[in-house]
Design an enzyme around this catalytic site. Structure first.
Site, PDB file in Angstrom:
ATOM      1  N   PRO A 311      -9.530  -3.647 -12.250  1.00  0.00           N
ATOM      2  CG  PRO A 311     -11.077  -4.698 -13.632  1.00  0.00           C
ATOM      3  CD  PRO A 311     -10.507  -3.342 -13.299  1.00  0.00           C
ATOM      4  N   GLY A 312      -7.935  -6.732 -11.462  1.00  0.00           N
ATOM      5  CA  GLY A 312      -6.935  -7.716 -11.880  1.00  0.00           C
ATOM      6  C   GLY A 312      -7.536  -9.097 -11.685  1.00  0.00           C
ATOM      7  NE  ARG A 313      -8.088 -11.250  -5.693  1.00  0.00           N
ATOM      8  CZ  ARG A 313      -7.006 -11.562  -4.971  1.00  0.00           C
ATOM      9  NH1 ARG A 313      -6.577 -12.799  -4.924  1.00  0.00           N
ATOM     10  NH2 ARG A 313      -6.356 -10.628  -4.288  1.00  0.00           N
ATOM     11  NE  ARG A 350      -3.570 -15.173  -4.040  1.00  0.00           N
ATOM     12  CZ  ARG A 350      -4.660 -15.502  -3.386  1.00  0.00           C
ATOM     13  NH1 ARG A 350      -5.140 -16.741  -3.491  1.00  0.00           N
ATOM     14  NH2 ARG A 350      -5.301 -14.650  -2.634  1.00  0.00           N
ATOM     15  CE1 TYR A 354      -0.966 -12.442   0.628  1.00  0.00           C
ATOM     16  CE2 TYR A 354      -1.568 -13.765  -1.279  1.00  0.00           C
ATOM     17  CZ  TYR A 354      -0.918 -12.678  -0.729  1.00  0.00           C
ATOM     18  OH  TYR A 354      -0.234 -11.826  -1.558  1.00  0.00           O
ATOM     19  CB  CYS A 381      13.300 -28.331   0.521  1.00  0.00           C
ATOM     20  SG  CYS A 381      13.896 -29.499  -0.680  1.00  0.00           S
ATOM     21  CD  GLU A 382       9.627 -22.984   3.081  1.00  0.00           C
ATOM     22  OE1 GLU A 382       9.408 -22.078   3.836  1.00  0.00           O
ATOM     23  OE2 GLU A 382      10.466 -22.927   2.162  1.00  0.00           O
ATOM     24  CE1 TYR A 410      -2.083  -9.542  -7.975  1.00  0.00           C
ATOM     25  CE2 TYR A 410      -4.314 -10.338  -7.599  1.00  0.00           C
ATOM     26  CZ  TYR A 410      -3.448  -9.313  -7.892  1.00  0.00           C
ATOM     27  OH  TYR A 410      -3.939  -8.048  -8.100  1.00  0.00           O
TER      28      TYR A 410
HETATM   29  N1  LLP Z   1      -4.921  -1.329  -8.533  1.00  0.00           N
HETATM   30  C1  LLP Z   1      -3.965  -1.213  -7.600  1.00  0.00           C
HETATM   31  C2  LLP Z   1      -3.382   0.089  -7.328  1.00  0.00           C
HETATM   32  C3  LLP Z   1      -3.539  -2.356  -6.909  1.00  0.00           C
HETATM   33  O1  LLP Z   1      -2.605  -2.242  -5.982  1.00  0.00           O
HETATM   34  C4  LLP Z   1      -4.111  -3.614  -7.212  1.00  0.00           C
HETATM   35  C5  LLP Z   1      -3.685  -4.814  -6.525  1.00  0.00           C
HETATM   36  C6  LLP Z   1      -5.103  -3.682  -8.204  1.00  0.00           C
HETATM   37  C7  LLP Z   1      -5.486  -2.512  -8.829  1.00  0.00           C
HETATM   38  C8  LLP Z   1      -5.765  -4.964  -8.600  1.00  0.00           C
HETATM   39  O2  LLP Z   1      -6.470  -5.523  -7.557  1.00  0.00           O
HETATM   40  P1  LLP Z   1      -7.381  -6.835  -7.791  1.00  0.00           P
HETATM   41  O3  LLP Z   1      -8.542  -6.434  -8.649  1.00  0.00           O
HETATM   42  O4  LLP Z   1      -6.546  -7.863  -8.452  1.00  0.00           O
HETATM   43  O5  LLP Z   1      -7.795  -7.219  -6.429  1.00  0.00           O
HETATM   44  N2  LLP Z   1      -0.928 -10.822  -4.173  1.00  0.00           N
HETATM   45  C9  LLP Z   1      -2.226 -10.627  -3.550  1.00  0.00           C
HETATM   46  C10 LLP Z   1      -2.988  -9.499  -4.157  1.00  0.00           C
HETATM   47  C11 LLP Z   1      -2.253  -8.180  -4.101  1.00  0.00           C
HETATM   48  C12 LLP Z   1      -3.010  -7.076  -4.780  1.00  0.00           C
HETATM   49  C13 LLP Z   1      -2.131  -5.913  -4.997  1.00  0.00           C
HETATM   50  N3  LLP Z   1      -2.750  -4.812  -5.643  1.00  0.00           N
HETATM   51  C14 LLP Z   1      -3.002 -11.939  -3.659  1.00  0.00           C
HETATM   52  O6  LLP Z   1      -2.471 -12.900  -4.205  1.00  0.00           O
HETATM   53  O7  LLP Z   1      -4.115 -12.042  -3.185  1.00  0.00           O
END
Ligand code: LLP
Length: 451
Positions: A311-313, A350, A354, A381-382, A410
């Site tokens: 997990p990231g987000r 974002r 998106y 400027c956009e 992100y």
């Molecule tokens: N593992 C892999 C291989 C990934 O490509 C990603 C995210 C994660 C884990 C983590 O995913 P998460 O849990 O954060 O959903 N910039 C975009 C999101 C791109 C995600 C890329 N890969 C945004 O702002 O929504």
């Protein structure tokens, strides 16, 4: 690029800050009309540190990390949580992830360098990317990273050669694309068949490549990885992916005699950006995943692999907010009302990229209802430079401090210096204390690489 037309029929939601549900950092409260996070008054903090400013609720981040780790371990003891550092990267978050016992997903040489700089144990680092460079692979293998997640057959050759040159045997996972369509934005879908990532399952390509990986010198295949996308609400998408992956592991065992020791299901759990969003709880996600893996392995007669998630987000997004100061107000009758702040697409791309939804409040009017619909635009400027499109907000005045929620993932990692805008400082707040963990960029920083 211009903004989508404002929906003039939209009604303000009249909510106050504390009625915004899951978008709030966990320690958010209101004192004397001011928004307080981690025991720190956001209005005072904005005045002290300047805006735009990223603020993180440290207790919230630590709690989510512990929740992931403990919920998964309880449901599935042989498991590890990898923090996907692309979501938010600086030294302090990596120290925290390290101290909370997490492993790490890095997707570039810079992320790896940052991890090594804080003595993140290399054996707990997994290296991702569809086009890792020669240098990145050499640095990773040389550092002794735990796994390289192989993305292609060409990469297999490179990893095998470099590991040989460095006198190592590198443990690897193979990333496969399980063809599961997750319900999310097109640009952040990754598991479906048309993807630049991983070994495709079409025409059984991934399966045939397992033989190549097993035959390659200097690499040891320990298992498989997939990542079906990001900001996913439906837990059944993850369960479907598990089914495909476990089926794949069973065929690999039958044909090649390899029992996968690692099954890495990637990241992607969705979070609340809107006040009415109801994302799945971390514990439910962990239990559903564990149940799917156990059930699948039992049906196939497979021993349970180590289960990994990335997990990231969902670890950092809702712990983070961005503070801005209102500098300009502009009303176009019959079109929209603009509230312009001192940041925008440089610190949060974002919305432009998106059409992401964010909730915002005026931190110095946090106890007041949000009675207006406005477009919170930036200073760039956009025309498409907006952070919130048609969002509810308390009536804004010049000098007000705006707090945008859910910006912990992100935003900083995708920030730019467009229009020469220095990137904001990052402050961690906890128990009434605020500490700057990344200082604000300066004009000199902006010029420091120019010769
Ligand atoms: N593992 C892999 C291989 C990934 O490509 C990603 C995210 C994660 C884990 C983590 O995913 P998460 O849990 O954060 O959903 N910039 C975009 C999101 C791109 C995600 C890329 N890969 C945004 O702002 O929504």
């Amino acid at each position: 690029m211009s903004l989508p037309k404002s929906d003039l029929s939209k009604q303000a939601d009249n909510r106050t800050a504390l009625q915004l549900g899951a978008v709030l950092p966990r320690t958010a409260e209101v004192r004397g009309g001011h928004l307080v996070i981690g025991g720190v008054d956001m209005v005072e903090l904005a005045h002290e540190q300047g805006t735009a400013l990223y603020v993180f609720d440290e207790a919230d981040v630590r709690a989510r990390m512990a929740e992931y780790r403990d919920a998964l371990r309880e449901a599935y003891p042989h498991s590890d949580v990898l923090y996907a550092s692309k979501a938010f990267l600086n030294k302090e978050i990596l120290r925290i992830a390290r101290d909370e016992g997490l492993c790490l997903d890095v997707s570039g040489g810079g992320e790896l360098a940052c991890a090594l700089a804080v003595d993140f144990p290399p054996e707990r680092i997994f290296v991702h990317g569809n086009n890792k460079t020669e240098r990145e692979l050499r640095e990773a293998i040389g550092a002794g990273v735990g796994r390289i997640v192989l993305d292609s057959r060409l990469e297999l050759q490179r990893v095998s050669r470099i590991a040989g040159e460095l006198g190592r045997t590198q443990k690897v996972l193979m990333r496969v694309t399980p063809g599961v369509e997750a319900d999310t934005h097109e640009y952040i879908k990754t598991g479906c068949e048309d993807s630049k990532f991983g070994f495709t399952m079409l025409e059984d390509f991934a399966f045939r490549c397992v033989g190549d990986v097993l035959a390659a010198p200097n690499v040891e295949l320990t298992g498989f990885h997939c990542h079906i996308g990001s900001q996913i609400f439906a837990l059944h998408s993850f369960a479907e992916a598990v089914q495909v992956m476990v089926g794949f592991c069973a065929r690999v065992r039958d044909h090649y005699g390899l029992q996968a020791a690692d099954l890495d299901m990637g990241g992607g759990l969705g979070i609340a950006y809107g006040a009415d969003d109801e994302p799945s709880a971390i514990g439910d996600f962990a239990r559903r995943l564990a149940q799917a893996v156990k059930g699948g392995c039992e049906a196939e007669g497979l021993p349970l692999p180590r289960l990994l998630v990335e997990p990231g987000r969902s670890l950092v997004a809702n712990a983070g907010v961005t503070l801005y100061t209102v500098g300009i107000l502009k009303t176009l009758p019959g079109i929209r009302k603009y509230v312009a702040v001192d940041g925008g697409m440089s610190d949060n791309i974002r919305t432009a990229l998106y059409h992401a939804d964010y909730e915002a409040v005026i931190a110095n009017k946090a106890d007041k209802p949000r009675t207006e619909i406005v477009t919170l635009c930036g200073k760039h400027c956009e025309s498409g430079d907006a952070v919130v499109l048609d969002g509810s907000l308390q009536p804004a005045e010049l000098g007000d401090i705006v707090c945008v929620f859910g910006t912990g993932a992100y935003c900083y990692t995708m920030a730019s210096t467009y229009n020469g805008q220095p990137r904001p400082a990052i402050v961690f707040v906890r128990d009434g204390q605020a500490r700057v963990v990344t200082r604000r960029e300066t004009y000199n920083d902006l010029m420091s690489r120019d010769v």
